[in-house]
Design a protein around this motif. Structure first.
Motif, PDB file in Angstrom:
ATOM      1  N   TYR A 332       0.874  -1.164   0.000  1.00 39.14           N
ATOM      2  CA  TYR A 332       0.000   0.000   0.000  1.00 39.14           C
ATOM      3  C   TYR A 332       0.914   1.217   0.000  1.00 39.14           C
ATOM      4  O   TYR A 332       1.530   1.549   1.035  1.00 39.14           O
ATOM      5  N   ALA A 333       1.031   1.869  -1.155  1.00 34.07           N
ATOM      6  CA  ALA A 333       1.995   2.948  -1.346  1.00 34.07           C
ATOM      7  C   ALA A 333       1.290   4.292  -1.381  1.00 34.07           C
ATOM      8  O   ALA A 333       0.280   4.461  -2.080  1.00 34.07           O
ATOM      9  N   LEU A 334       1.831   5.264  -0.633  1.00 29.88           N
ATOM     10  CA  LEU A 334       1.297   6.621  -0.577  1.00 29.88           C
ATOM     11  C   LEU A 334       2.335   7.602  -1.112  1.00 29.88           C
ATOM     12  O   LEU A 334       3.526   7.484  -0.810  1.00 29.88           O
ATOM     13  N   GLY A 335       1.892   8.576  -1.896  1.00 29.38           N
ATOM     14  CA  GLY A 335       2.789   9.597  -2.404  1.00 29.38           C
ATOM     15  C   GLY A 335       2.188  10.977  -2.251  1.00 29.38           C
ATOM     16  O   GLY A 335       0.994  11.172  -2.481  1.00 29.38           O
ATOM     17  N   TYR A 336       3.022  11.940  -1.841  1.00 33.42           N
ATOM     18  CA  TYR A 336       2.608  13.332  -1.721  1.00 33.42           C
ATOM     19  C   TYR A 336       3.508  14.176  -2.622  1.00 33.42           C
ATOM     20  O   TYR A 336       4.728  14.181  -2.466  1.00 33.42           O
ATOM     21  N   ASN A 337       2.893  14.879  -3.601  1.00 31.15           N
ATOM     22  CA  ASN A 337       3.675  15.593  -4.608  1.00 31.15           C
ATOM     23  C   ASN A 337       4.732  14.675  -5.213  1.00 31.15           C
ATOM     24  O   ASN A 337       5.920  15.006  -5.289  1.00 31.15           O
ATOM     25  N   HIS A 338       4.285  13.529  -5.642  1.00 31.48           N
ATOM     26  CA  HIS A 338       5.152  12.476  -6.192  1.00 31.48           C
ATOM     27  C   HIS A 338       4.648  12.159  -7.601  1.00 31.48           C
ATOM     28  O   HIS A 338       3.482  11.832  -7.794  1.00 31.48           O
ATOM     29  N   SER A 339       5.544  12.218  -8.581  1.00 31.50           N
ATOM     30  CA  SER A 339       5.137  12.082  -9.979  1.00 31.50           C
ATOM     31  C   SER A 339       4.448  10.763 -10.291  1.00 31.50           C
ATOM     32  O   SER A 339       3.590  10.700 -11.181  1.00 31.50           O
ATOM     33  N   TRP A 340       4.798   9.689  -9.580  1.00 32.53           N
ATOM     34  CA  TRP A 340       4.178   8.401  -9.876  1.00 32.53           C
ATOM     35  C   TRP A 340       2.880   8.164  -9.093  1.00 32.53           C
ATOM     36  O   TRP A 340       2.294   7.083  -9.182  1.00 32.53           O
ATOM     37  N   PHE A 341       2.429   9.185  -8.350  1.00 45.50           N
ATOM     38  CA  PHE A 341       1.198   9.042  -7.562  1.00 45.50           C
ATOM     39  C   PHE A 341       0.292  10.241  -7.821  1.00 45.50           C
ATOM     40  O   PHE A 341       0.270  11.212  -7.062  1.00 45.50           O
ATOM     41  N   GLY A 342      -0.486  10.180  -8.908  1.00 45.52           N
ATOM     42  CA  GLY A 342      -1.451  11.225  -9.236  1.00 45.52           C
ATOM     43  C   GLY A 342      -0.814  12.425  -9.895  1.00 45.52           C
ATOM     44  O   GLY A 342       0.333  12.416 -10.314  1.00 45.52           O
ATOM     45  N   GLY A 343      -1.573  13.521  -9.996  1.00 44.45           N
ATOM     46  CA  GLY A 343      -1.062  14.740 -10.611  1.00 44.45           C
ATOM     47  C   GLY A 343      -0.883  14.590 -12.106  1.00 44.45           C
ATOM     48  O   GLY A 343      -1.447  13.696 -12.744  1.00 44.45           O
ATOM     49  N   ASP A 344      -0.077  15.503 -12.690  1.00 43.29           N
ATOM     50  CA  ASP A 344       0.156  15.437 -14.129  1.00 43.29           C
ATOM     51  C   ASP A 344       1.502  14.814 -14.462  1.00 43.29           C
ATOM     52  O   ASP A 344       1.958  14.880 -15.601  1.00 43.29           O
TER      53      ASP A 344
END
Length: 377
Positions: A332-344
Protein backbone atom coordinates in the motif's frame (compact mmCIF):
# COMPACT_ATOMS: atom_id res chain seq x y z
CA UNK A 1 -3.30 -14.20 -9.11
CA UNK A 2 -0.63 -16.69 -8.11
CA UNK A 3 -0.32 -17.94 -11.68
CA UNK A 4 3.20 -17.63 -13.19
CA UNK A 5 3.79 -18.82 -16.73
CA UNK A 6 6.55 -21.32 -17.21
CA UNK A 7 9.45 -20.04 -19.29
CA UNK A 8 11.82 -21.99 -21.45
CA UNK A 9 14.71 -22.81 -19.15
CA UNK A 10 18.12 -22.44 -20.69
CA UNK A 11 20.43 -25.04 -19.17
CA UNK A 12 23.48 -23.80 -17.38
CA UNK A 13 26.82 -25.33 -18.11
CA UNK A 14 29.29 -26.32 -15.43
CA UNK A 15 32.84 -27.11 -16.43
CA UNK A 16 35.93 -28.11 -14.59
CA UNK A 17 37.76 -25.50 -12.54
CA UNK A 18 40.05 -24.57 -15.45
CA UNK A 19 37.17 -23.96 -17.86
CA UNK A 20 34.49 -21.24 -17.98
CA UNK A 21 31.34 -21.50 -15.88
CA UNK A 22 28.17 -19.98 -17.38
CA UNK A 23 24.77 -19.66 -15.66
CA UNK A 24 21.66 -18.27 -17.32
CA UNK A 25 18.42 -17.42 -15.54
CA UNK A 26 15.75 -14.77 -15.27
CA UNK A 27 12.34 -13.76 -13.97
CA UNK A 28 8.75 -13.12 -15.04
CA UNK A 29 6.52 -10.63 -13.15
CA UNK A 30 2.94 -9.33 -13.18
CA UNK A 31 1.12 -6.58 -11.26
CA UNK A 32 -2.39 -6.19 -9.91
CA UNK A 33 -3.04 -2.55 -8.98
CA UNK A 34 -5.71 -0.06 -7.96
CA UNK A 35 -4.89 3.69 -7.91
CA UNK A 36 -6.78 6.29 -5.88
CA UNK A 37 -6.48 8.94 -8.64
CA UNK A 38 -7.80 6.72 -11.47
CA UNK A 39 -11.60 6.55 -11.23
CA UNK A 40 -11.95 4.39 -14.36
CA UNK A 41 -9.50 1.86 -12.98
CA UNK A 42 -11.41 1.69 -9.71
CA UNK A 43 -14.69 1.23 -11.61
CA UNK A 44 -13.40 -1.97 -13.23
CA UNK A 45 -11.92 -3.33 -10.00
CA UNK A 46 -8.28 -2.56 -10.81
CA UNK A 47 -5.91 -3.76 -13.52
CA UNK A 48 -3.88 -6.93 -13.90
CA UNK A 49 -0.89 -6.13 -16.11
CA UNK A 50 2.43 -7.44 -17.37
CA UNK A 51 5.46 -6.07 -15.50
CA UNK A 52 8.56 -7.53 -17.18
CA UNK A 53 10.55 -10.56 -18.20
CA UNK A 54 14.29 -10.49 -17.59
CA UNK A 55 17.30 -12.55 -18.59
CA UNK A 56 20.36 -12.84 -16.33
CA UNK A 57 23.78 -14.14 -17.33
CA UNK A 58 26.70 -14.87 -15.04
CA UNK A 59 30.01 -16.27 -16.25
CA UNK A 60 33.44 -16.78 -14.75
CA UNK A 61 36.84 -18.01 -15.80
CA UNK A 62 39.52 -18.14 -13.11
CA UNK A 63 39.55 -14.60 -11.60
CA UNK A 64 37.59 -12.92 -14.41
CA UNK A 65 33.80 -12.88 -14.31
CA UNK A 66 30.77 -11.29 -15.93
CA UNK A 67 27.30 -10.23 -14.80
CA UNK A 68 24.61 -8.96 -17.17
CA UNK A 69 20.85 -8.41 -16.95
CA UNK A 70 18.48 -7.37 -19.73
CA UNK A 71 14.83 -6.53 -19.09
CA UNK A 72 11.82 -6.46 -21.40
CA UNK A 73 9.07 -4.11 -20.19
CA UNK A 74 5.87 -3.25 -22.03
CA UNK A 75 6.37 -0.73 -24.90
CA UNK A 76 4.57 1.92 -22.84
CA UNK A 77 7.24 1.59 -20.11
CA UNK A 78 10.35 1.89 -22.23
CA UNK A 79 10.44 -1.52 -23.87
CA UNK A 80 13.71 -3.44 -23.56
CA UNK A 81 16.92 -2.20 -21.97
CA UNK A 82 19.89 -3.39 -19.95
CA UNK A 83 19.81 -2.94 -16.18
CA UNK A 84 23.43 -3.91 -15.64
CA UNK A 85 26.30 -5.45 -17.55
CA UNK A 86 29.87 -5.52 -16.26
CA UNK A 87 33.12 -7.44 -16.45
CA UNK A 88 34.77 -8.16 -13.11
CA UNK A 89 38.27 -9.06 -11.97
CA UNK A 90 38.92 -10.56 -8.53
CA UNK A 91 42.25 -9.21 -7.30
CA UNK A 92 42.14 -11.22 -4.04
CA UNK A 93 39.64 -12.27 -1.38
CA UNK A 94 38.81 -8.64 -0.49
CA UNK A 95 39.37 -6.64 -3.68
CA UNK A 96 37.40 -6.57 -6.94
CA UNK A 97 37.15 -4.36 -10.01
CA UNK A 98 34.06 -3.86 -12.20
CA UNK A 99 34.14 -2.38 -15.72
CA UNK A 100 30.95 -1.52 -17.60
CA UNK A 101 27.39 -0.75 -16.55
CA UNK A 102 27.70 -1.31 -12.80
CA UNK A 103 25.88 -0.18 -9.65
CA UNK A 104 26.91 3.27 -8.43
CA UNK A 105 28.40 3.03 -4.90
CA UNK A 106 26.15 5.41 -3.02
CA UNK A 107 24.01 5.04 0.10
CA UNK A 108 22.57 1.80 1.48
CA UNK A 109 22.98 -1.07 -0.95
CA UNK A 110 21.83 -3.12 -2.60
CA UNK A 111 18.57 -1.26 -1.79
CA UNK A 112 17.57 1.57 0.54
CA UNK A 113 14.14 -0.04 0.92
CA UNK A 114 12.27 -3.32 1.29
CA UNK A 115 9.20 -2.83 -0.93
CA UNK A 116 8.55 -3.27 -4.65
CA UNK A 117 8.36 0.52 -5.28
CA UNK A 118 11.79 1.25 -3.70
CA UNK A 119 12.20 4.42 -1.58
CA UNK A 120 11.98 8.05 -2.68
CA UNK A 121 15.76 7.94 -3.27
CA UNK A 122 15.23 5.76 -6.35
CA UNK A 123 13.11 8.40 -8.12
CA UNK A 124 15.90 11.00 -7.98
CA UNK A 125 18.69 8.66 -9.11
CA UNK A 126 20.11 7.82 -5.67
CA UNK A 127 19.04 4.19 -5.18
CA UNK A 128 20.00 1.19 -7.32
CA UNK A 129 21.51 3.47 -9.97
CA UNK A 130 23.78 1.95 -12.62
CA UNK A 131 26.22 3.94 -14.77
CA UNK A 132 29.02 3.26 -17.24
CA UNK A 133 32.50 3.29 -15.77
CA UNK A 134 35.13 1.61 -13.60
CA UNK A 135 34.65 0.64 -9.92
CA UNK A 136 37.10 -0.63 -7.29
CA UNK A 137 35.80 -2.45 -4.18
CA UNK A 138 37.61 -3.45 -0.98
CA UNK A 139 35.35 -5.50 1.32
CA UNK A 140 36.89 -6.35 4.69
CA UNK A 141 35.50 -7.73 7.95
CA UNK A 142 35.34 -4.35 9.71
CA UNK A 143 35.69 -1.83 6.91
CA UNK A 144 34.69 -1.64 3.30
CA UNK A 145 35.17 1.06 0.75
CA UNK A 146 34.46 1.62 -2.93
CA UNK A 147 35.90 4.11 -5.41
CA UNK A 148 34.51 4.65 -8.90
CA UNK A 149 34.70 6.80 -12.01
CA UNK A 150 31.72 6.93 -14.38
CA UNK A 151 32.15 8.45 -17.83
CA UNK A 152 28.38 8.84 -18.07
CA UNK A 153 25.00 7.24 -17.45
CA UNK A 154 23.62 4.50 -19.71
CA UNK A 155 24.19 5.72 -23.28
CA UNK A 156 22.63 3.99 -26.26
CA UNK A 157 23.73 6.46 -28.96
CA UNK A 158 26.91 8.39 -29.68
CA UNK A 159 27.50 12.12 -29.86
CA UNK A 160 27.60 14.95 -27.33
CA UNK A 161 24.68 16.70 -29.04
CA UNK A 162 22.31 13.76 -28.59
CA UNK A 163 19.92 13.85 -25.66
CA UNK A 164 20.06 10.96 -23.20
CA UNK A 165 17.01 8.74 -23.68
CA UNK A 166 14.53 8.10 -20.85
CA UNK A 167 14.24 4.45 -21.88
CA UNK A 168 16.34 3.03 -19.05
CA UNK A 169 16.03 1.20 -15.74
CA UNK A 170 17.58 3.75 -13.35
CA UNK A 171 16.86 7.49 -13.11
CA UNK A 172 19.48 9.78 -14.64
CA UNK A 173 19.64 13.34 -15.98
CA UNK A 174 18.04 13.54 -19.45
CA UNK A 175 16.95 16.35 -21.78
CA UNK A 176 19.39 19.17 -22.57
CA UNK A 177 21.83 18.19 -19.79
CA UNK A 178 23.77 14.96 -19.47
CA UNK A 179 25.89 13.43 -16.70
CA UNK A 180 29.63 13.19 -17.44
CA UNK A 181 32.84 12.34 -15.56
CA UNK A 182 31.37 11.41 -12.18
CA UNK A 183 33.52 10.35 -9.20
CA UNK A 184 32.12 8.26 -6.34
CA UNK A 185 33.45 7.23 -2.98
CA UNK A 186 31.79 5.14 -0.27
CA UNK A 187 33.04 4.04 3.16
CA UNK A 188 31.30 1.66 5.58
CA UNK A 189 32.28 0.67 9.12
CA UNK A 190 30.79 -2.63 10.34
CA UNK A 191 30.38 -3.54 13.98
CA UNK A 192 28.51 -5.89 16.32
CA UNK A 193 27.57 -9.55 16.40
CA UNK A 194 24.08 -9.98 17.90
CA UNK A 195 23.31 -6.34 17.07
CA UNK A 196 25.03 -5.71 13.74
CA UNK A 197 25.49 -2.24 12.29
CA UNK A 198 26.74 -0.72 9.05
CA UNK A 199 27.64 2.98 9.43
CA UNK A 200 28.49 4.69 6.17
CA UNK A 201 29.40 7.85 4.30
CA UNK A 202 28.92 8.27 0.54
CA UNK A 203 29.78 11.10 -1.82
CA UNK A 204 29.59 11.71 -5.56
CA UNK A 205 30.63 14.62 -7.76
CA UNK A 206 30.36 15.01 -11.53
CA UNK A 207 29.77 17.27 -14.48
CA UNK A 208 26.55 18.31 -16.23
CA UNK A 209 27.16 19.00 -19.92
CA UNK A 210 24.55 21.30 -21.49
CA UNK A 211 23.85 20.60 -25.15
CA UNK A 212 22.69 24.18 -25.86
CA UNK A 213 25.41 26.23 -24.13
CA UNK A 214 28.22 23.66 -24.63
CA UNK A 215 29.27 24.38 -21.05
CA UNK A 216 29.79 22.03 -18.12
CA UNK A 217 28.01 22.62 -14.82
CA UNK A 218 28.27 20.24 -11.90
CA UNK A 219 26.30 18.19 -9.38
CA UNK A 220 27.04 16.45 -6.11
CA UNK A 221 25.40 14.35 -3.42
CA UNK A 222 26.57 13.45 0.08
CA UNK A 223 24.91 10.85 2.29
CA UNK A 224 25.21 9.63 5.86
CA UNK A 225 23.63 6.19 6.16
CA UNK A 226 23.12 3.56 8.83
CA UNK A 227 21.80 0.02 8.72
CA UNK A 228 21.08 -2.13 11.78
CA UNK A 229 20.30 -5.85 12.10
CA UNK A 230 18.87 -7.35 15.29
CA UNK A 231 17.43 -10.85 15.24
CA UNK A 232 14.66 -10.64 12.61
CA UNK A 233 14.65 -6.84 12.43
CA UNK A 234 16.32 -4.60 9.87
CA UNK A 235 16.46 -0.78 9.99
CA UNK A 236 17.79 1.49 7.25
CA UNK A 237 18.15 5.28 7.72
CA UNK A 238 19.86 7.95 5.63
CA UNK A 239 20.40 11.71 5.40
CA UNK A 240 21.22 13.05 1.93
CA UNK A 241 22.05 16.46 0.50
CA UNK A 242 22.03 17.00 -3.28
CA UNK A 243 22.88 19.99 -5.48
CA UNK A 244 22.66 20.36 -9.28
CA UNK A 245 24.19 23.38 -10.98
CA UNK A 246 23.41 23.17 -14.71
CA UNK A 247 24.54 25.93 -17.11
CA UNK A 248 21.34 26.15 -19.15
CA UNK A 249 20.44 28.41 -22.04
CA UNK A 250 19.18 31.91 -21.23
CA UNK A 251 15.61 31.82 -19.98
CA UNK A 252 15.69 28.20 -18.79
CA UNK A 253 15.35 27.66 -15.05
CA UNK A 254 18.30 26.28 -13.12
CA UNK A 255 16.06 25.40 -10.17
CA UNK A 256 15.01 22.15 -11.84
CA UNK A 257 16.69 19.38 -13.81
CA UNK A 258 15.01 16.71 -15.91
CA UNK A 259 15.34 13.02 -15.02
CA UNK A 260 13.93 10.00 -16.76
CA UNK A 261 13.45 6.23 -16.70
CA UNK A 262 11.00 3.72 -18.21
CA UNK A 263 10.44 6.09 -21.16
CA UNK A 264 9.02 8.92 -18.98
CA UNK A 265 10.98 12.12 -18.16
CA UNK A 266 9.99 14.53 -15.38
CA UNK A 267 11.35 17.51 -13.45
CA UNK A 268 13.06 17.25 -10.07
CA UNK A 269 14.21 20.08 -7.83
CA UNK A 270 17.88 20.89 -8.46
CA UNK A 271 18.67 21.28 -4.76
CA UNK A 272 17.21 19.25 -1.91
CA UNK A 273 17.77 17.36 1.29
CA UNK A 274 16.27 13.89 1.65
CA UNK A 275 15.52 11.85 4.77
CA UNK A 276 14.64 8.16 4.66
CA UNK A 277 13.77 5.46 7.18
CA UNK A 278 12.86 1.86 6.36
CA UNK A 279 12.15 -0.98 8.80
CA UNK A 280 11.32 -4.65 8.30
CA UNK A 281 10.59 -7.79 10.33
CA UNK A 282 10.96 -11.37 9.05
CA UNK A 283 8.58 -14.07 10.22
CA UNK A 284 9.48 -17.65 9.24
CA UNK A 285 6.36 -19.72 8.53
CA UNK A 286 5.42 -23.14 7.20
CA UNK A 287 2.26 -22.57 5.15
CA UNK A 288 2.33 -24.86 2.13
CA UNK A 289 5.09 -23.50 -0.14
CA UNK A 290 5.38 -20.25 1.89
CA UNK A 291 8.53 -20.15 4.04
CA UNK A 292 8.78 -16.49 5.10
CA UNK A 293 6.73 -13.33 5.53
CA UNK A 294 8.55 -10.01 5.68
CA UNK A 295 6.59 -7.03 7.00
CA UNK A 296 7.93 -3.54 6.33
CA UNK A 297 7.33 0.19 6.27
CA UNK A 298 9.56 2.47 4.16
CA UNK A 299 9.41 6.28 4.30
CA UNK A 300 11.13 9.08 2.38
CA UNK A 301 10.88 12.89 2.57
CA UNK A 302 12.28 15.41 0.07
CA UNK A 303 12.95 18.92 1.39
CA UNK A 304 13.35 21.19 -1.67
CA UNK A 305 15.51 24.28 -1.29
CA UNK A 306 14.03 26.59 -3.97
CA UNK A 307 11.60 29.22 -2.69
CA UNK A 308 7.97 28.32 -3.35
CA UNK A 309 8.66 24.65 -4.18
CA UNK A 310 6.37 22.12 -2.49
CA UNK A 311 8.10 19.26 -0.71
CA UNK A 312 7.50 15.62 -1.62
CA UNK A 313 7.05 12.46 0.44
CA UNK A 314 6.47 8.73 0.02
CA UNK A 315 5.49 5.89 2.35
CA UNK A 316 5.02 2.20 1.58
CA UNK A 317 3.56 -0.33 4.00
CA UNK A 318 3.57 -3.93 2.88
CA UNK A 319 4.55 -7.56 3.05
CA UNK A 320 6.85 -9.80 1.01
CA UNK A 321 5.69 -13.42 0.69
CA UNK A 322 8.48 -15.90 -0.12
CA UNK A 323 7.44 -19.26 -1.54
CA UNK A 324 10.32 -21.14 -3.15
CA UNK A 325 11.22 -19.27 -6.33
CA UNK A 326 8.04 -17.16 -6.17
CA UNK A 327 8.09 -13.74 -4.45
CA UNK A 328 4.92 -11.71 -3.94
CA UNK A 329 5.01 -8.06 -2.83
CA UNK A 330 1.76 -6.76 -1.33
CA UNK A 331 2.11 -2.97 -1.00
CA UNK A 332 0.00 0.00 0.00
CA UNK A 333 2.00 2.95 -1.35
CA UNK A 334 1.30 6.62 -0.58
CA UNK A 335 2.79 9.60 -2.40
CA UNK A 336 2.61 13.33 -1.72
CA UNK A 337 3.68 15.59 -4.61
CA UNK A 338 5.15 12.48 -6.19
CA UNK A 339 5.14 12.08 -9.98
CA UNK A 340 4.18 8.40 -9.88
CA UNK A 341 1.20 9.04 -7.56
CA UNK A 342 -1.45 11.22 -9.24
CA UNK A 343 -1.06 14.74 -10.61
CA UNK A 344 0.16 15.44 -14.13
CA UNK A 345 3.42 13.47 -13.61
CA UNK A 346 5.84 16.08 -14.97
CA UNK A 347 6.61 18.45 -12.09
CA UNK A 348 5.54 17.00 -8.72
CA UNK A 349 9.14 16.16 -7.77
CA UNK A 350 10.17 19.53 -9.20
CA UNK A 351 8.26 22.65 -8.21
CA UNK A 352 5.31 20.58 -7.02
CA UNK A 353 1.74 21.76 -6.67
CA UNK A 354 0.12 23.41 -3.63
CA UNK A 355 -3.25 21.66 -3.89
CA UNK A 356 -2.07 18.09 -4.24
CA UNK A 357 -2.77 15.75 -1.34
CA UNK A 358 -1.71 12.20 -0.61
CA UNK A 359 -2.53 9.66 -3.32
CA UNK A 360 -2.42 5.88 -2.90
CA UNK A 361 -1.80 2.78 -4.96
CA UNK A 362 -2.53 -0.73 -3.79
CA UNK A 363 -0.21 -3.06 -5.67
CA UNK A 364 0.49 -6.80 -5.71
CA UNK A 365 3.53 -7.90 -7.68
CA UNK A 366 3.83 -11.59 -8.57
CA UNK A 367 7.27 -12.79 -9.63
CA UNK A 368 8.81 -16.15 -10.51
CA UNK A 369 12.65 -16.15 -10.44
CA UNK A 370 14.61 -19.02 -11.90
CA UNK A 371 18.19 -20.21 -11.92
CA UNK A 372 20.86 -17.48 -11.71
CA UNK A 373 20.47 -14.41 -9.49
CA UNK A 374 17.44 -15.16 -7.35
CA UNK A 375 17.02 -11.45 -6.47
CA UNK A 376 13.35 -10.47 -6.10
CA UNK A 377 14.01 -6.83 -7.08
Amino acid sequence: MKRCFFLILIPFFAYTQDKPIVDIGGALRYNYLVSSWDSDQKNIGGDFVYDFIRINTEASYKDIYLNAEYRFYAPGFGGGFMKQGWIGYKINEKEDIHLGLTQVPFGIQTYNSHNWFFNLTYYVGLEDDHDLGLKYMNIGDKFEYQLAFFKGSELYSLGGSREVTSERYAYDIVGRNKEINQFNGKFVYKTGEDFKQRIGLSAQYGGLYNIDTKEVGDHYSIALHHEAFYKRWNLKTSLITTRHNPINAVGESREIVKMGAYGFPYDIASNFEMYTAAISYDLPVDIGPISNLQFYNDFGYMDKKAEGFKNSAMNVTGMLVSAGDVYIYVDYALGYNHSWFGGDFTNELGAGKPNLGWEARFNINFGYYFLTDNSSR
